[in-house]
Design a protein around this motif. Structure first.
Motif, PDB file in Angstrom:
ATOM      1  N   THR A  23       0.980  -1.321  -0.122  1.00 17.93           N
ATOM      2  CA  THR A  23      -0.317   0.243   0.187  1.00 17.93           C
ATOM      3  C   THR A  23       1.146   1.235   0.112  1.00 17.93           C
ATOM      4  O   THR A  23       2.371   1.190   0.517  1.00 17.93           O
ATOM      5  N   TYR A  25       1.131   5.905   0.288  1.00 15.68           N
ATOM      6  CA  TYR A  25       0.681   6.739   0.872  1.00 15.68           C
ATOM      7  C   TYR A  25       1.311   7.464   0.532  1.00 15.68           C
ATOM      8  O   TYR A  25       2.600   7.679   0.745  1.00 15.68           O
ATOM      9  N   THR A  39       5.628   3.803   2.338  1.00 16.40           N
ATOM     10  CA  THR A  39       4.611   2.483   2.263  1.00 16.40           C
ATOM     11  C   THR A  39       4.238   2.028   3.595  1.00 16.40           C
ATOM     12  O   THR A  39       3.638   1.054   3.359  1.00 16.40           O
ATOM     13  N   GLU A  69      -4.308   7.481   0.518  1.00 16.19           N
ATOM     14  CA  GLU A  69      -3.647   6.137  -0.508  1.00 16.19           C
ATOM     15  C   GLU A  69      -3.351   6.522  -1.674  1.00 16.19           C
ATOM     16  O   GLU A  69      -4.575   7.170  -2.244  1.00 16.19           O
TER      17      GLU A  69
END
Length: 80
Positions: A23, A25, A39, A69
């Motif tokens: 993910t 950010y 991350t 995100e």
């Protein structure tokens, strides 16, 4: 099939699966207006956000921030 072949296929699928689970950010500092990319984020008991900036590799702690995100392409573009 041989056990070794099955084992290697399993390891390959596991690596492919975990590689796609990151993910990304974008964190905006409300006080200075500066933007960071990472991350992984952690939150302290007081609500601060702690993370490692992907561009400078330094550890950053922000009391007032906005966390969003983003896609991998946005992350890569912002990190440069």
């Amino acid at each position: 099939m041989k056990f070794a072949t099955i084992r290697y296929l399993g390891i390959g699928f596991l690596l492919l699966f975990t590689a796609g689970c990151t993910t990304y950010y974008r964190i905006s500092d409300q006080a200075s207006g500066r933007t960071y990319y990472t991350t992984d984020i952690d939150r302290t008991d007081s609500g601060a956000v702690v993370f490692e900036d992907a561009k400078t590799r330094s550890k950053v702690t922000l009391q007032s921030s906005e966390v969003n995100e983003v896609s991998r392409s946005d992350f890569e573009a912002g990190r440069r």
